[in-house]
Design a protein around this motif. Structure first.
Motif, PDB file in Angstrom:
ATOM      1  N   GLY A   1       0.817  -1.205   0.000  1.00 31.04           N
ATOM      2  CA  GLY A   1       0.000   0.000   0.000  1.00 31.04           C
ATOM      3  C   GLY A   1       0.849   1.252   0.000  1.00 31.04           C
ATOM      4  O   GLY A   1       0.519   2.258  -0.605  1.00 31.04           O
ATOM      5  N   ARG A   2       1.989   1.179   0.671  1.00 31.97           N
ATOM      6  CA  ARG A   2       2.913   2.314   0.746  1.00 31.97           C
ATOM      7  C   ARG A   2       3.416   2.715  -0.632  1.00 31.97           C
ATOM      8  O   ARG A   2       3.583   3.881  -0.950  1.00 31.97           O
ATOM      9  CB  ARG A   2       4.088   1.947   1.644  1.00 31.97           C
ATOM     10  CG  ARG A   2       5.134   3.030   1.728  1.00 31.97           C
ATOM     11  CD  ARG A   2       6.232   2.612   2.667  1.00 31.97           C
ATOM     12  NE  ARG A   2       7.298   3.601   2.638  1.00 31.97           N
ATOM     13  CZ  ARG A   2       8.496   3.385   3.086  1.00 31.97           C
ATOM     14  NH1 ARG A   2       8.802   2.215   3.628  1.00 31.97           N
ATOM     15  NH2 ARG A   2       9.419   4.317   3.019  1.00 31.97           N
ATOM     16  N   HIS A   3       3.689   1.715  -1.480  1.00 34.36           N
ATOM     17  CA  HIS A   3       4.184   1.990  -2.824  1.00 34.36           C
ATOM     18  C   HIS A   3       3.055   2.077  -3.845  1.00 34.36           C
ATOM     19  O   HIS A   3       3.308   2.270  -5.027  1.00 34.36           O
ATOM     20  CB  HIS A   3       5.193   0.915  -3.246  1.00 34.36           C
ATOM     21  CG  HIS A   3       6.478   1.002  -2.499  1.00 34.36           C
ATOM     22  ND1 HIS A   3       6.741   0.242  -1.382  1.00 34.36           N
ATOM     23  CD2 HIS A   3       7.570   1.772  -2.700  1.00 34.36           C
ATOM     24  CE1 HIS A   3       7.939   0.539  -0.927  1.00 34.36           C
ATOM     25  NE2 HIS A   3       8.467   1.462  -1.703  1.00 34.36           N
ATOM     26  N   GLY A   4       1.841   1.887  -3.402  1.00 38.41           N
ATOM     27  CA  GLY A   4       0.697   2.020  -4.298  1.00 38.41           C
ATOM     28  C   GLY A   4       0.490   0.850  -5.238  1.00 38.41           C
ATOM     29  O   GLY A   4      -0.134   0.985  -6.281  1.00 38.41           O
ATOM     30  N   GLY A   5       1.022  -0.309  -4.869  1.00 38.48           N
ATOM     31  CA  GLY A   5       0.828  -1.474  -5.722  1.00 38.48           C
ATOM     32  C   GLY A   5       1.872  -2.532  -5.456  1.00 38.48           C
ATOM     33  O   GLY A   5       2.446  -2.604  -4.370  1.00 38.48           O
ATOM     34  N   TYR A   6       2.120  -3.335  -6.447  1.00 38.93           N
ATOM     35  CA  TYR A   6       3.087  -4.422  -6.312  1.00 38.93           C
ATOM     36  C   TYR A   6       4.503  -3.876  -6.364  1.00 38.93           C
ATOM     37  O   TYR A   6       4.796  -2.927  -7.088  1.00 38.93           O
ATOM     38  CB  TYR A   6       2.885  -5.458  -7.425  1.00 38.93           C
ATOM     39  CG  TYR A   6       1.580  -6.181  -7.289  1.00 38.93           C
ATOM     40  CD1 TYR A   6       1.478  -7.311  -6.483  1.00 38.93           C
ATOM     41  CD2 TYR A   6       0.445  -5.733  -7.936  1.00 38.93           C
ATOM     42  CE1 TYR A   6       0.275  -7.978  -6.337  1.00 38.93           C
ATOM     43  CE2 TYR A   6      -0.764  -6.390  -7.788  1.00 38.93           C
ATOM     44  CZ  TYR A   6      -0.848  -7.509  -6.998  1.00 38.93           C
ATOM     45  OH  TYR A   6      -2.038  -8.155  -6.844  1.00 38.93           O
ATOM     46  N   THR A   7       5.375  -4.495  -5.582  1.00 39.80           N
ATOM     47  CA  THR A   7       6.758  -4.064  -5.520  1.00 39.80           C
ATOM     48  C   THR A   7       7.668  -5.274  -5.289  1.00 39.80           C
ATOM     49  O   THR A   7       7.214  -6.301  -4.800  1.00 39.80           O
ATOM     50  CB  THR A   7       6.970  -3.005  -4.402  1.00 39.80           C
ATOM     51  OG1 THR A   7       8.290  -2.509  -4.459  1.00 39.80           O
ATOM     52  CG2 THR A   7       6.679  -3.579  -3.044  1.00 39.80           C
ATOM     53  N   ILE A   8       8.912  -5.136  -5.632  1.00 37.98           N
ATOM     54  CA  ILE A   8       9.886  -6.201  -5.393  1.00 37.98           C
ATOM     55  C   ILE A   8      10.194  -6.244  -3.910  1.00 37.98           C
ATOM     56  O   ILE A   8      10.380  -5.203  -3.273  1.00 37.98           O
ATOM     57  CB  ILE A   8      11.163  -5.968  -6.223  1.00 37.98           C
ATOM     58  CG1 ILE A   8      10.836  -6.100  -7.720  1.00 37.98           C
ATOM     59  CG2 ILE A   8      12.276  -6.933  -5.817  1.00 37.98           C
ATOM     60  CD1 ILE A   8      11.991  -5.814  -8.627  1.00 37.98           C
ATOM     61  N   VAL A   9      10.245  -7.425  -3.337  1.00 37.48           N
ATOM     62  CA  VAL A   9      10.547  -7.587  -1.923  1.00 37.48           C
ATOM     63  C   VAL A   9      11.934  -7.023  -1.654  1.00 37.48           C
ATOM     64  O   VAL A   9      12.883  -7.288  -2.392  1.00 37.48           O
ATOM     65  CB  VAL A   9      10.467  -9.072  -1.505  1.00 37.48           C
ATOM     66  CG1 VAL A   9      11.004  -9.278  -0.096  1.00 37.48           C
ATOM     67  CG2 VAL A   9       9.036  -9.561  -1.607  1.00 37.48           C
ATOM     68  N   GLY A  10      12.018  -6.201  -0.611  1.00 39.53           N
ATOM     69  CA  GLY A  10      13.293  -5.590  -0.234  1.00 39.53           C
ATOM     70  C   GLY A  10      13.537  -4.246  -0.904  1.00 39.53           C
ATOM     71  O   GLY A  10      14.493  -3.570  -0.592  1.00 39.53           O
ATOM     72  N   ASP A  11      12.652  -3.846  -1.815  1.00 42.56           N
ATOM     73  CA  ASP A  11      12.793  -2.554  -2.504  1.00 42.56           C
ATOM     74  C   ASP A  11      12.003  -1.514  -1.721  1.00 42.56           C
ATOM     75  O   ASP A  11      10.823  -1.332  -1.928  1.00 42.56           O
ATOM     76  CB  ASP A  11      12.278  -2.645  -3.945  1.00 42.56           C
ATOM     77  CG  ASP A  11      12.475  -1.353  -4.718  1.00 42.56           C
ATOM     78  OD1 ASP A  11      13.217  -0.470  -4.233  1.00 42.56           O
ATOM     79  OD2 ASP A  11      11.886  -1.236  -5.804  1.00 42.56           O
ATOM     80  N   ASP A  12      12.673  -0.828  -0.783  1.00 43.48           N
ATOM     81  CA  ASP A  12      12.003   0.163   0.030  1.00 43.48           C
ATOM     82  C   ASP A  12      11.949   1.525  -0.619  1.00 43.48           C
ATOM     83  O   ASP A  12      11.402   2.458  -0.060  1.00 43.48           O
ATOM     84  CB  ASP A  12      12.710   0.278   1.393  1.00 43.48           C
ATOM     85  CG  ASP A  12      12.596  -1.008   2.196  1.00 43.48           C
ATOM     86  OD1 ASP A  12      11.597  -1.724   2.007  1.00 43.48           O
ATOM     87  OD2 ASP A  12      13.512  -1.279   2.981  1.00 43.48           O
TER      88      ASP A  12
END
Length: 97
Positions: A84-95
């Motif tokens: 939710g913080r990135h607004g969608g899907y993201t790579i694990v560990g990609d902050d």
């Protein structure tokens, strides 16, 4: 799926198409390095006449299924997560920092 996710997905699919990777490994397609979209369109049009919207729906159903399956696999492998913080899907560990 948001509009930005859809656009990102289509761009990535297009990139794979230029690389010749439209078919999954082990695909039963008779022409695995060929144009899968062209093959699918010809199959559809050989049976009936379609409008633009009908063709779009017929070919986009496949990409939606493939996207859903791939995202599930990547999440199960803990390589991708929904953020939710990135607004969608993201790579694990990609902050993003």
């Amino acid at each position: 799926m948001s509009q930005s996710e859809f656009v990102r997905t289509m761009v990535q699919a297009g990139r794979r198409g230029f690389e010749g990777d439209l078919e999954e490994p082990g695909s039963p397609d008779e022409d695995p390095r060929g144009n899968a979209l062209e093959t699918r369109l010809l199959e559809l049009l050989s049976t009936d006449t379609y409008t633009w919207d009908e063709l779009l729906e017929a070919v986009s159903d496949d990409i939606e299924s493939r996207l859903d399956d791939t995202l599930e696999e990547l999440q199960a492998e803990n390589r991708v997560r929904y953020s939710g913080r990135h607004g969608g899907y993201t790579i694990v560990g990609d902050d993003g920092e």
